[in-house]
Design a protein around this motif. Sequence first.
Motif, short mmCIF file in Angstrom:
data_model
loop_
_atom_site.label_atom_id
_atom_site.label_comp_id
_atom_site.label_asym_id
_atom_site.label_seq_id
_atom_site.Cartn_x
_atom_site.Cartn_y
_atom_site.Cartn_z
N UNK A 25 0.72 -1.23 0.08
CA UNK A 25 -0.06 -0.07 0.06
C UNK A 25 0.79 1.35 -0.04
N UNK A 26 0.20 2.23 -0.84
CA UNK A 26 1.19 3.61 -0.72
C UNK A 26 -0.21 4.70 -1.13
N UNK A 27 -0.57 5.34 0.19
CA UNK A 27 -0.10 5.20 1.51
C UNK A 27 -0.68 4.38 2.17
N UNK A 28 0.14 3.94 3.33
CA UNK A 28 -0.59 2.85 4.45
C UNK A 28 -1.82 3.33 5.07
N UNK A 29 -3.04 2.69 5.26
CA UNK A 29 -4.19 3.25 5.98
C UNK A 29 -3.75 3.41 7.24
N UNK A 30 -4.73 4.33 8.04
CA UNK A 30 -4.86 4.40 9.28
C UNK A 30 -3.82 5.86 9.85
N UNK A 31 -3.53 6.64 8.96
CA UNK A 31 -2.42 7.60 9.30
C UNK A 31 -2.98 9.05 8.80
N UNK A 32 -3.95 9.11 7.99
CA UNK A 32 -4.61 10.31 7.33
C UNK A 32 -3.64 10.81 6.56
N UNK A 33 -3.12 9.88 5.74
CA UNK A 33 -2.18 10.29 4.41
C UNK A 33 -2.81 10.28 3.31
N UNK A 34 -3.47 11.55 2.74
CA UNK A 34 -4.16 11.47 1.66
C UNK A 34 -3.79 10.65 0.50
N UNK A 35 -2.59 10.95 0.13
CA UNK A 35 -1.82 10.57 -1.34
C UNK A 35 -0.52 10.47 -0.96
N UNK A 36 0.23 9.48 -1.87
CA UNK A 36 1.68 9.04 -1.59
C UNK A 36 1.86 8.61 -3.17
N UNK A 37 2.40 7.33 -3.14
CA UNK A 37 2.40 6.81 -4.45
C UNK A 37 3.66 7.07 -5.39
N UNK A 38 3.85 6.86 -6.59
CA UNK A 38 4.99 7.15 -7.35
C UNK A 38 5.24 8.65 -7.60
N UNK A 39 6.74 8.78 -7.78
CA UNK A 39 7.40 10.06 -8.30
C UNK A 39 7.91 9.64 -9.47
#
Length: 333
Positions: free
Chosen positions: A69-83
Amino acid sequence: MRIEELTLEEWEDEFPADGFGVFHRPEALQVLEEYWSGRLLLYGGYRGEQLVGLMPLFVRTIAGVTAVLSPPPGFSVPRLGPILLPASPKPHKRERTNREFVEQVLEKVGADDPLTLVGTVATPAYADPRPFRWHGFDVEPRFTYSIDLADRDIDDVMMSFSKDLRTEIRDAQELPLTVSVADVDAAAFVYDRYQDRFEEQGLSMPTSRDFAIDLVHALGDHARVYVVEGPDGERLSGILVLYSDEVAYSWMGGTPAYYEGTSVNGLLEKHLMSDILTEPELESIVAYDLGNANKEQLVEQKSKYAPELVSHYELKSGPLMSVAKRVYQELTY
């Protein structure tokens, strides 16, 4: 192209000057790793010695099923993923870089295994999700709100606000209120108010208090705690603001608060945007992200700031991913 697994130190060494989200910062990833009940995998894609892509992934296996997963759930991280960092501006070379990088990362994590579930919510900078679709992923558009702050002053920004919001801000300016950047320890106040708001709505707070405080501490100059206080020093409301290279993010806070019947949050938002527009240390910031524009109940209030609707993508390897994310979120802490 070759894919290498990076240490957090190598990730920091390779970290680009732009094109990333705040949670891509090594300081943020380190805090996430400390709280995540699994592994953090950091991949870099190279053509020769040229870095062309980065991807952080959070991995956990339960009952024989592996979630990547990217982002991981449970941390209020709305977006992550590839750069993506393609060496060439030519469209066909950028597309090839994107395709090959995604293919090889998915191969690395065993995405074709029916017991491996892969999901990511990418940033708006990742504008071409087709390689995931070609690999059989579900591709769903998501939305955020962003206020353009490039080459503007605060009066110009305010003129775009709705009439009632401008009136609310002017009324608040006449009151004995103080807006300031507080010590990072004030993050606990903002979190507690935010949690209270969730509980009032019968919801569970998705993020732990310790994680929120540790993240703000770890980000240092890339995070601020804004608070508004009454004349007796009582804190009325606050916002945790996080910064990437070009974007300020309203991450947590801004819960409804009033003084003598007047809402104080418009004044709070105006102050932090004014700082972005005037402070030299924030001169690279060109946008203020108001966050989630996917929930109907949030749209009316946020749209008063005349933000731009910005799309990004959620990418899931199959229908079981939504179930897996809910299970993992319950087991995060």
